[in-house]
Design a protein around this motif. Structure first.
Motif, mmCIF file in Angstrom:
data_model
loop_
_atom_site.group_PDB
_atom_site.id
_atom_site.type_symbol
_atom_site.label_atom_id
_atom_site.label_comp_id
_atom_site.label_asym_id
_atom_site.label_seq_id
_atom_site.Cartn_x
_atom_site.Cartn_y
_atom_site.Cartn_z
ATOM 1 N N GLY A 64 0.929 -1.314 0.061
ATOM 2 C CA GLY A 64 -0.214 -0.036 -0.065
ATOM 3 C C GLY A 64 0.980 1.404 -0.075
ATOM 4 O O GLY A 64 0.255 2.285 -0.357
ATOM 5 N N ALA A 65 2.006 1.157 0.351
ATOM 6 C CA ALA A 65 2.942 2.203 0.358
ATOM 7 C C ALA A 65 3.779 2.385 -0.957
ATOM 8 O O ALA A 65 4.706 2.242 -0.999
ATOM 9 C CB ALA A 65 4.095 2.179 1.589
ATOM 10 N N ALA A 66 3.146 3.058 -2.015
ATOM 11 C CA ALA A 66 3.371 2.989 -3.134
ATOM 12 C C ALA A 66 3.358 4.729 -3.574
ATOM 13 O O ALA A 66 2.070 4.822 -3.588
ATOM 14 C CB ALA A 66 3.275 1.830 -4.156
ATOM 15 N N THR A 67 4.175 5.115 -4.616
ATOM 16 C CA THR A 67 3.570 6.324 -5.020
ATOM 17 C C THR A 67 4.739 6.834 -5.949
ATOM 18 O O THR A 67 5.712 5.879 -6.387
ATOM 19 C CB THR A 67 3.916 7.433 -3.945
ATOM 20 O OG1 THR A 67 3.013 8.776 -4.374
ATOM 21 C CG2 THR A 67 4.996 7.754 -3.432
ATOM 22 N N VAL A 68 4.469 7.958 -6.806
ATOM 23 C CA VAL A 68 5.524 8.707 -7.666
ATOM 24 C C VAL A 68 6.678 9.085 -6.855
ATOM 25 O O VAL A 68 6.410 9.753 -5.979
ATOM 26 C CB VAL A 68 4.488 9.506 -8.507
ATOM 27 C CG1 VAL A 68 5.574 10.478 -9.473
ATOM 28 C CG2 VAL A 68 3.323 8.986 -9.266
ATOM 29 N N ALA A 69 7.758 8.904 -7.533
ATOM 30 C CA ALA A 69 9.009 9.530 -6.892
ATOM 31 C C ALA A 69 9.432 10.621 -7.760
ATOM 32 O O ALA A 69 10.195 11.589 -7.401
ATOM 33 C CB ALA A 69 9.857 8.227 -6.762
ATOM 34 N N CYS A 70 9.325 10.396 -9.157
ATOM 35 C CA CYS A 70 10.026 11.502 -9.940
ATOM 36 C C CYS A 70 9.314 11.409 -11.237
ATOM 37 O O CYS A 70 8.888 10.341 -11.618
ATOM 38 C CB CYS A 70 11.457 11.267 -10.233
ATOM 39 S SG CYS A 70 12.249 12.274 -11.208
ATOM 40 N N MET A 71 8.885 12.625 -12.102
ATOM 41 C CA MET A 71 8.393 12.797 -13.318
ATOM 42 C C MET A 71 9.328 12.482 -14.562
ATOM 43 O O MET A 71 9.078 11.965 -15.468
ATOM 44 C CB MET A 71 7.674 13.844 -13.425
ATOM 45 C CG MET A 71 6.633 13.896 -12.254
ATOM 46 S SD MET A 71 5.133 12.662 -12.395
ATOM 47 C CE MET A 71 4.375 13.165 -13.812
ATOM 48 N N ALA A 72 10.601 13.133 -14.370
ATOM 49 C CA ALA A 72 11.479 12.881 -15.387
ATOM 50 C C ALA A 72 12.945 12.735 -14.812
ATOM 51 O O ALA A 72 13.497 13.770 -14.382
ATOM 52 C CB ALA A 72 11.530 14.299 -16.508
ATOM 53 N N MET A 118 9.904 7.556 -12.230
ATOM 54 C CA MET A 118 10.168 6.841 -11.280
ATOM 55 C C MET A 118 8.929 6.806 -10.325
ATOM 56 O O MET A 118 8.325 7.672 -10.019
ATOM 57 C CB MET A 118 11.444 7.434 -10.402
ATOM 58 C CG MET A 118 12.639 7.367 -11.586
ATOM 59 S SD MET A 118 14.191 7.586 -10.191
ATOM 60 C CE MET A 118 15.495 7.959 -11.418
ATOM 61 N N VAL A 119 8.837 5.726 -9.835
ATOM 62 C CA VAL A 119 7.881 5.207 -8.523
ATOM 63 C C VAL A 119 8.800 4.426 -7.433
ATOM 64 O O VAL A 119 9.931 4.218 -7.710
ATOM 65 C CB VAL A 119 6.988 4.343 -9.258
ATOM 66 C CG1 VAL A 119 6.039 4.943 -10.332
ATOM 67 C CG2 VAL A 119 7.574 3.031 -9.603
ATOM 68 N N CYS A 120 8.144 4.560 -6.513
ATOM 69 C CA CYS A 120 8.775 4.152 -5.105
ATOM 70 C C CYS A 120 7.806 3.153 -4.412
ATOM 71 O O CYS A 120 6.682 3.510 -4.524
ATOM 72 C CB CYS A 120 9.521 4.987 -4.517
ATOM 73 S SG CYS A 120 8.346 6.299 -3.565
ATOM 74 N N VAL A 121 8.378 2.060 -3.861
ATOM 75 C CA VAL A 121 7.332 1.279 -2.826
ATOM 76 C C VAL A 121 8.233 0.834 -1.761
ATOM 77 O O VAL A 121 9.462 0.503 -1.858
ATOM 78 C CB VAL A 121 6.932 -0.031 -3.689
ATOM 79 C CG1 VAL A 121 8.079 -0.584 -4.295
ATOM 80 C CG2 VAL A 121 5.828 -0.638 -2.901
ATOM 81 N N ALA A 122 7.807 0.950 -0.624
ATOM 82 C CA ALA A 122 8.271 0.782 1.115
ATOM 83 C C ALA A 122 8.017 -0.578 1.223
ATOM 84 O O ALA A 122 6.812 -1.092 0.956
ATOM 85 C CB ALA A 122 7.785 1.469 1.952
ATOM 86 N N GLY A 131 12.195 2.848 -8.203
ATOM 87 C CA GLY A 131 12.415 2.117 -9.613
ATOM 88 C C GLY A 131 12.263 2.978 -10.828
ATOM 89 O O GLY A 131 11.186 3.732 -10.641
ATOM 90 N N GLU A 132 12.936 3.070 -11.480
ATOM 91 C CA GLU A 132 12.913 3.926 -13.071
ATOM 92 C C GLU A 132 12.029 2.944 -13.863
ATOM 93 O O GLU A 132 12.153 1.925 -14.063
ATOM 94 C CB GLU A 132 14.189 3.951 -13.715
ATOM 95 C CG GLU A 132 13.767 5.043 -15.003
ATOM 96 C CD GLU A 132 15.217 5.539 -15.467
ATOM 97 O OE1 GLU A 132 15.073 6.213 -16.590
ATOM 98 O OE2 GLU A 132 16.217 5.362 -14.877
#
Length: 186
Positions: A34-42, A45-49, A134-135
């Motif tokens: 449940g802990a996932a979100t956008v990390a960067c637009m360019a 990248m997304v991230c998940v804990a 993750g990219e």
């Protein structure tokens, strides 16, 4: 407004429920997060804990790849199962039909309307969890859930998580980057 203190916690009102797809020792595995979100637009990248002790964390470390799969509300039982059973004890790959993209080691669940194939950019030690950034190397989406060549959240029907419950999304309220313009002085 009468506020009460609750103590420090990582409270977010709602979070997307995603299936993290990994491969360990040649076998596909899916873990609910449940802990996932956008990390960067360019670059995208997304991230998940993920808790350091989880089987999935070991799999990401082995291959440096993972996927984020967005199940729809009709898949809540399979999604929940992948969060309560460890891939170390059970073969959860039989719940989903796996397919692979360019990276060859990040299984994606065909049944999920949207899948993100990711190459590990960095893992950040945050204490009990590793934040896997993750990219995004590719996004796969079912044609049936598209509107104007983009995934349409009203057709995807993603599962959202809040306070130990799964929810469907409600109706749209207003257009982002537009509704707030009523406060702009003319």
């Amino acid at each position: 407004m009468d506020k009460v203190t609750l103590g420090p916690m990582p409270y977010m009102s709602v979070m997307p429920s995603v299936l993290v797809g990994t491969t360990l020792k040649g076998r596909a595995n899916y873990m609910t997060a449940g802990a996932a979100t956008v990390a960067c637009m360019a670059p995208p990248m997304v991230c998940v804990a993920i808790n350091k002790a989880r089987y999935t964390a070991k799999a990401i470390e082995e291959n440096k790849t993972f996927s984020l799969n967005f199940p729809s509300v009709g898949q809540v039982a399979g999604t929940d199962y992948c969060g309560i059973v460890s891939g170390a004890q059970e073969d959860k790959s039989k719940i989903w039909t796996s397919f692979y993209g360019r990276l060859k080691t990040a299984p994606m669940a065909e049944e999920c309307p949207v899948n993100l194939e990711c190459s590990l950019f960095k893992a950040v030690d945050c204490g009990s969890h590793l934040l896997h950034i993750g990219e995004v190397v590719e996004v796969y989406a079912d044609k049936a859930c598209m509107t104007d060549k983009k995934p349409d959240v009203s057709k995807v029907h993603p599962i959202v998580y809040a306070q130990a419950m799964y929810f469907d999304l409600g109706k749209p309220l207003e257009k982002a980057f537009s509704a707030g313009k009523r406060y702009v002085k003319k």
